[in-house]
Design an enzyme around this catalytic site. Structure first.
Site, PDB file in Angstrom:
ATOM      1  N   LYS A  74       0.785  -0.938  -0.122  1.00 16.09           N
ATOM      2  CA  LYS A  74       0.358  -0.130   0.142  1.00 16.09           C
ATOM      3  C   LYS A  74       1.384   0.962  -0.018  1.00 16.09           C
ATOM      4  CE  LYS A  74      -4.256   2.189   2.497  1.00 16.09           C
ATOM      5  NZ  LYS A  74      -5.168   2.001   3.711  1.00 16.09           N
ATOM      6  N   SER A 148      -9.394   1.856   3.160  1.00 13.06           N
ATOM      7  CA  SER A 148      -8.234   2.203   1.747  1.00 13.06           C
ATOM      8  C   SER A 148      -7.382   1.861   1.179  1.00 13.06           C
ATOM      9  CB  SER A 148      -7.661   3.902   3.226  1.00 13.06           C
ATOM     10  OG  SER A 148      -6.997   3.308   3.634  1.00 13.06           O
ATOM     11  N   SER A 172      -9.620  -0.728   6.894  1.00 11.11           N
ATOM     12  CA  SER A 172      -9.210  -0.659   5.472  1.00 11.11           C
ATOM     13  C   SER A 172      -8.509  -1.779   5.111  1.00 11.11           C
ATOM     14  CB  SER A 172      -7.973   0.369   5.771  1.00 11.11           C
ATOM     15  OG  SER A 172      -8.515   1.984   5.977  1.00 11.11           O
TER      16      SER A 172
END
Length: 589
Positions: A74, A148, A172
């Site tokens: 990420k 996210s 997330s």
């Protein structure tokens, strides 16, 4: 070229020589193509990926737990040499070192493919709040991927990585797992270092793991977890209490019927009821619980002063370049202005009261079962109503880190339109191993964490030594330099033989287990215990033909220990009759 990317399958093919990491990397580059799902923000060029493969050339695949395993990161987690954007190009910086967790994975042999798309500054659960474009669901591109950690999940779901790293402050690491049919591990806060991670709410943030199954998730967690003295929020990994994941009977909590929310999605409600039935079928007893303290804690995350922690994380950038921030993200973080220091203390007092109420619930159950998200939305719907619909996605997730829970998101079937549905199993902090076990059992055939993995998850691992690593002998410093401690002197089971190997460094023994019916004997061993974070570098320094495998002790217990490859026994001297390396050295004078 077509092959599965799960860790077990890749490792087996590496070990039998039918696949090479470079084959895997080149195939992944082909699969990514033009990145139609908007998964990637930065991909490593093929030349850099080949450098990672070359670095593995001198390594034994059997000795590195993630040898040649491709993973995604990420883009709020640092990868040295690649920009970290946190989903905001104007914020980008070039880190000089890997995040602590990334370094652990690379040291274990994993190969980073690149940095993935996310809701900007990890603020959102839907995957549309990115200037790089909304990340599309792996099963239906018109639907949200979840956020996210959107790109991290979709990369694994599309076969572009074996596993990936996300972060999880409010859900997330779980919502994208549910929407893309993956296992998503939100570990106990502090188990994985957040050094090198752009904070969202620093006191709550977790690095999370997306994987294809529970065995892969456990393997990655075993490598990635461990204390970090340079991370103020790192804490020791504890394993204690009832392992409900391996028990024949256990109690799982379910919110009262009126507290369950599916936001009009009847199919999701039906799939959840099927999940309850599946847990009952494997020994679970459903206990209806009052979910209200969890829901009230969840509301504190965005309606309370914790939103000010998001502002604190990017305060200077937020104040000087507000126009660079996604409107929905700016609206949320901008809400920090209404909270005072007194409000922060009031929020903490309220949270402590709710934690006490939640603790009373935990006394009734071993784990909690909820939907991961009550429903899913089209990208167009989310863009039209970004705040309210995003809040719906966090109904079952926002409380987890505030109440210090561990959680694992698990696939739980498909709607008629082909979109996945997922459930979450949660428990108090440090119950990560039982949750992995229960998730594996629930998935009916997915492999749960093995005993060696559990040792690693506990933060310590024991190693049986039989030669120059014994106390007082020349290589013992390789253990003591790593903070290892002698915990036992014992022998192997009586089906091993010990050899003095020819050539190479002097004073080198080789221990080999004999086949059934062949004669052997017990071999003197010392059991040393070291931090799991030190284990990889210790193993990497062991020269062939020696290696680390499973050794059976006299009492039947199995531990990691030194073994020798049989090919090296040609011209070796059988010294089994001495019962151990020390006795042999004494005989030699």
């Amino acid at each position: 070229m077509n092959f599965p990317l799960d860790i077990v399958s890749l490792r087996q093919r590496y070990l039998d020589g039918t696949l090479h990491p470079l084959d895997v990397i080149e195939e992944i580059v082909r699969r990514i193509g033009d990145d139609a799902h908007r998964v990637w923000i930065h991909r490593l060029p093929l030349a850099e990926l080949r450098d990672y493969v070359l670095a593995l050339r001198a390594q034994d695949p059997a000795q590195l737990p993630l040898y040649g395993i491709p993973f995604a990161i990420k883009d709020n987690i640092d990868l040295a040499g690649a920009p970290t954007t946190a989903g905001c190009p104007q914020f980008a910086y070039q880190p000089q070192r890997h995040a602590s967790v990334v370094q652990r994975l690379i040291d274990a042999g994993a190969i980073p493919i690149g940095k993935t798309n996310l809701d900007q500054f990890a603020t959102g659960l839907n995957g549309t709040r990115s200037p790089y474009g909304p990340c599309r669901n792996a099963y239906h591109p018109d639907y949200i991927s979840g956020g996210s950690s959107s790109g991290s999940a979709v990369a694994v779901a599309l076969g572009q990585a074996s596993f990936s790293l996300g972060t999880d402050t409010a859900g997330s690491g779980r919502v994208p797992a549910a929407f893309n049919n993956l296992v998503g591990v939100k570990p106990t806060r502090g188990w994985l270092s957040t050094r090198g991670v752009v904070p969202a709410c620093r006191s709550l943030d977790c690095v999370s793991i997306f994987a294809l199954n529970t065995a892969d998730a456990a393997s990655v967690l075993a490598v990635a977890a461990g204390p970090d003295e340079q991370d103020a929020y790192s804490r020791p990994m504890l394993t204690h209490g009832f392992d409900f994941g391996r028990a024949e009977v256990f109690r799982f909590g379910v919110p009262r019927a009126e507290q369950l929310q599916f936001f009009g999605n009847q199919q999701a409600a039906e799939l959840f009821q099927r999940s309850c039935a599946a847990l009952r079928a494997i020994g679970g007893t459903a206990v209806e619980i009052d979910f209200s303290p969890f829901l009230q804690a969840a509301r504190l995350l965005y309606d309370g002063p914790w939103v000010a922690e998001r502002y604190a994380a990017i305060r200077e950038f937020f104040d000087t370049q507000p126009e660079a921030i996604d409107p929905a993200v700016r609206q949320i973080i901008g809400g920090a202005n209404k909270f005072s220091a007194a409000d922060a203390y009031s929020g903490m007092y309220q949270l402590e009261a709710l934690r006490k109420e939640a603790n009373a619930v935990w006394q009734q159950i071993d784990c909690l079962l909820t939907p991961t998200a009550g429903t899913i939305y089209r990208i167009a719907e989310m863009l039209a109503d970004p705040i309210r619909l995003n809040a719906n996605l966090g109904y079952y997730t926002n409380f987890m880190n505030l109440l210090d829970c561990a959680a694992i998101a698990v696939p739980a079937g498909f709607q008629d339109d082909g979109l996945p549905f997922g459930i979450t199993l949660a428990a108090p902090a440090h119950q990560d191993v039982p949750l992995l076990h229960l998730a594996g059992k629930y998935l009916n055939g997915a492999r749960a964490a093995s005993a060696p993995t559990e040792e690693l998850l506990a933060g310590r691992i024991r190693v049986a030594v039989c030669g120059a690593h014994l106390a007082g002998l020349p290589l013992n410093h390789q253990l003591t330099d790593r903070g290892a401690h002698l915990v036992a002197r014992t022998t192997s089971s009586a089906d091993y033989r010990l050899y003095a190997l020819p050539g190479g460094p002097p004073h080198r023994p080789g221990m080999v287990r004999v086949a059934a019916g062949e004669s052997g004997g017990p071999i003197e061993l010392e059991i040393w215990e070291m931090a799991a974070r030190e284990f990889g570098s210790f193993v990497a320094g062991i020269p062939a033909p020696l290696g680390i495998g499973t050794v059976t002790l006299a009492n039947g217990e199995k531990v990691q220990g030194f073994v020798c490859e049989p090919y090296a026994l040609t011209d070796a001297l059988d010294i089994t009759r001495f019962g151990g390396w020390r006795a042999y050295l004494q005989q030699r004078g």
